[in-house]
Design a protein around this motif. Structure first.
Motif, short mmCIF file in Angstrom:
data_model
loop_
_atom_site.label_atom_id
_atom_site.label_comp_id
_atom_site.label_asym_id
_atom_site.label_seq_id
_atom_site.Cartn_x
_atom_site.Cartn_y
_atom_site.Cartn_z
N SER A 176 0.81 -1.21 0.00
CA SER A 176 0.00 0.00 0.00
C SER A 176 0.85 1.26 0.00
O SER A 176 0.55 2.22 -0.71
N GLN A 339 -1.22 7.40 12.98
CA GLN A 339 -2.00 6.17 13.00
C GLN A 339 -3.28 6.28 12.16
O GLN A 339 -3.66 5.34 11.48
N ASP A 343 -4.23 3.70 9.19
CA ASP A 343 -5.49 2.96 9.13
C ASP A 343 -6.21 3.22 7.82
O ASP A 343 -6.80 2.33 7.22
N ASP A 346 -4.73 1.23 5.06
CA ASP A 346 -5.18 -0.16 5.11
C ASP A 346 -6.57 -0.32 4.50
O ASP A 346 -6.81 -1.18 3.66
N TRP A 349 -6.61 0.43 0.80
CA TRP A 349 -5.93 -0.64 0.04
C TRP A 349 -6.88 -1.81 -0.15
O TRP A 349 -6.96 -2.42 -1.21
N ILE A 350 -7.63 -2.12 0.91
CA ILE A 350 -8.61 -3.20 0.80
C ILE A 350 -9.72 -2.79 -0.17
O ILE A 350 -10.20 -3.62 -0.95
N LYS A 353 -8.49 -3.58 -3.53
CA LYS A 353 -8.40 -5.01 -3.83
C LYS A 353 -9.74 -5.72 -3.78
O LYS A 353 -9.78 -6.92 -3.97
N THR A 354 -10.83 -5.01 -3.45
CA THR A 354 -12.11 -5.71 -3.36
C THR A 354 -13.19 -5.12 -4.26
O THR A 354 -13.74 -5.80 -5.11
#
Lengths: 363, 270
Positions: A176, A339, A343, A346, A349-350, A353-354
């Motif tokens: 990512s 942070q 987050d 993350d 990035w998902i 990919k989805t």
């Protein structure tokens, strides 16, 4: 009885699949006896004879282990129980380890060879007062292309990775930080932006790119570019030199929008059992002799001025290995991110990919 | 009494390597990074519905393909005698002696654009196919890797069917199709159910296959979980929650299947 047998079989099968995770746990540890140094470095990132030289010179035994990504290393250290002394993460991970109070400040009196480090690499953004880290190797990221398949007119910018002419021939980097970073750069933003809207916009750009990407890869890129299974990809200059040896059709350029300059730096963990040995190891790695051997083995750029002088002029003058001020001005290194942005990386990035996948599209 | 003594190491093994890790997973799943109890991981799981759906779909397809290939294979092998059978069993087992990762990597080289199959196709004048980096390639990888786990249980069940039962059916006038439909197939169902379990569970949780053969373009459940432990998103708590939900769904699937096969013998339910 048969039931039992099948059950055991299923168990062993599942266990086999999880060896990746199990493995990371069983090799924890490291030696805590006194005349040892436990080193945790990237794979294929050293001339191993340097370790023998170090043992011969100092009598300190090196316990050497390897990882394949910053994140793997981080999860092992954050998981606790590991007794490494020296770790060699990249810039942004150094910043994260500092922020999470996992590193010990170095005693530079024990590392006199630090004086040989290129002043441009001292006091970096990831360690502004240079208390925790000593650069080990550095380099630039860029675009690698197959000159036989890609028109010269299309080169020069990150937009080659979005060029529909090469649909199905493009390899994107599979983590990512780097992938979102490339999109941020293409949009003209900083790698280290903390503006959530800019990160989302960058991922939108990646979603747009998704249909023309052949695969998201890390080290698989060697095989795919060398074998002309894909024509465009993005990776590190040192690795490009390795690929070029196997396929001279490959070319490399630094995109005009700017690129990432990364530094992998040696650090000592806060709970390191052998701090003095660790400092001796870091000092030895900064010697001209060790630096030169490493440099010639892995082709990354050395931060040591004396090594650069000792190198073959052809390499020392390589504009991408030791870039001039013009190129350096376009480079930006990764800094640690807060942070909430980590987050967001993350979850975005998902999202990439989805949601882009055609759920029922089996082919 | 005797059998209890033999079971002790097994019980200890189960306690240490199955029950204890499960407890750890449950604890992680219901806590936050700062160890406060939370249900957040479960309430936000909806955003991963696509990953769940896709993983179960691909695993389902792979399992069906394994049955379609594995059942006839096991059936004929079980009725075969002599050298052919020994040889065939050896060929089925042989790839399993090699490392799983290595086997999957070799498929990458076979399916690649300039890989073995495409070179073969272009050598005989046919156009190249883009097989790699598709869901089809992922299913292929699952079928290749897990097919032996379908064949072997079915084989061992069919082999043990008492030939006198079949002879009795034939004596009563059943033709071979009827014998298969009324006798052999129902008696082999326990093997099929075991095979389904042993193919479906690893397929639904795989991450290496989708990474290598799917080109990393779309996440499967295994990828998502792996990301939380060793990948770019370090969050073992969320990873545990996803694993837990996956386990529950798998258990439900197996439960439904057992109900389906009731009276014919049960599949393994962990």
């Amino acid at each position: 009885m048969k039931k039992l047998l099948v059950m055991v079989l299923v168990l062993s099968l599942t266990a086999g699949l999880l060896t990746g995770c199990v493995h990371s746990r069983d090799s924890l540890g490291g030696d805590t006896s006194s005349n040892v140094v436990n080193v945790y470095n990237w794979g294929e990132y050293i001339d191993e004879s340097v370790l023998d030289d170090f043992e011969a010179a100092t009598g300190i035994k090196v316990n050497y282990q390897m990882y394949d990504s910053n994140e793997t290393m981080y999860s092992k250290i954050a998981g606790g129980g590991a007794n490494y002394d020296v770790v060699i993460p990249s810039d942004y991970m150094v910043a994260r380890l500092i922020a999470e109070d996992l590193l010990a400040p170095l005693n530079f009196d024990n590392i006199p060879n630090f004086a040989d480090i290129d002043p441009a690499l001292k006091n970096p953004a990831y360690d502004p007062e240079n208390l925790y880290s000593v650069p080990y190797m550095w380099g630039l990221m860029g675009v690698i292309y197959n000159a036989k398949a890609v028109d010269e007119a299309d080169l020069g910018s990150w937009s080659l990775l979005w060029n529909e002419k090469y649909a199905g021939d493009i390899l994107m980097i599979d983590n990512s930080r780097d992938a979102i970073g490339i999109a941020l750069k293409r949009l003209g933003y900083s790698y280290n932006t903390t503006d959530e809207a800019q990160v989302r916009q960058a991922v939108d750009l990646l979603v747009e790119q998704w249909p023309i990407v052949q695969a998201y890869v890390m080290d698989d890129i060697f095989q795919k570019l060398e074998g002309a299974n894909a024509y465009v990809g993005t990776y590190y200059y040192g690795d490009y030199l390795t690929m070029y040896e196997n396929n001279p059709d490959l070319g490399f350029y630094i995109p005009e929008e700017g690129t990432n300059i990364y530094v992998d730096a040696m650090c000592i963990l806060k709970d390191a059992p052998n701090k003095a040995n660790a400092e001796a190891f870091i000092n030895y790695m900064c010697s001209t002799q060790a630096g030169l051997k490493n440099c010639e083995a892995i082709w990354y750029s050395s931060p040591l001025l004396s090594v650069r002088e000792a190198l073959d002029p052809e390499i020392a003058d390589d504009p991408y290995a030791y870039p001039d001020a013009d190129i350096m001005a376009k480079c930006e290194s990764y800094a640690g991110l807060p942070q909430n942005i980590l987050d967001l990386y993350d979850s975005e990035w998902i999202r990439l990919k989805t949601t882009t996948g055609n759920f029922w599209g089996l082919f | 009494m005797k059998s209890k003594g033999i079971a002790i190491p097994y019980v200890v093994w189960m306690a240490v390597f199955v029950v204890a890790p499960l407890v750890v997973v449950v604890v992680y799943a219901f806590t936050n990074r700062d160890w406060s109890v939370t249900l957040d991981h479960f309430t936000t799981l909806g955003q991963y519905a696509g990953v769940f759906g896709r993983s179960f779909l691909l695993a389902f397809v792979a399992t069906i393909v394994c049955i379609l290939i594995g059942y006839p294979l096991a059936y004929f092998l079980a009725r075969e005698r002599g050298r052919l059978r020994g040889m065939a069993m050896l060929l089925i087992m042989l790839p399993m002696w090699m490392n799983f990762l290595l086997r999957t990597y070799s498929w990458v080289f076979l399916l690649e654009r300039n890989g073995f199959f495409n070179n073969l196709l272009s050598a005989i004048g046919l156009p190249k196919l883009d097989i790699i980096n598709t869901s089809g390639a992922v299913v292929l990888g699952m079928v290749y890797n897990f097919l032996p786990f379908m064949v072997l249980p079915i084989f061992s069940v069919i082999e043990k069917i008492d030939p006198r039962v079949i002879e009795a059916a034939q004596d009563l006038g059943a033709d071979s199709a009827t014998v298969f439909r009324r006798i052999t197939f129902p008696l082999s169902l326990p093997g099929v159910l075991s095979g389904i379990t042993m193919v479906f569970i690893p397929s639904v949780s795989t991450f290496v296959i989708s990474r290598l053969l799917g080109g990393g373009k779309t996440l499967l459940l295994g990828d998502l979980i792996e990301m939380q432990f060793l990948g770019s998103a370090y969050n073992p708590h969320l990873g545990s929650a996803i694993s837990l939900v996956m386990m529950v769904i798998v258990l439900i699937c197996m439960g439904v299947m057992n109900r389906f096969g009731e009276g014919e013998g049960e599949a393994v339910l962990l």
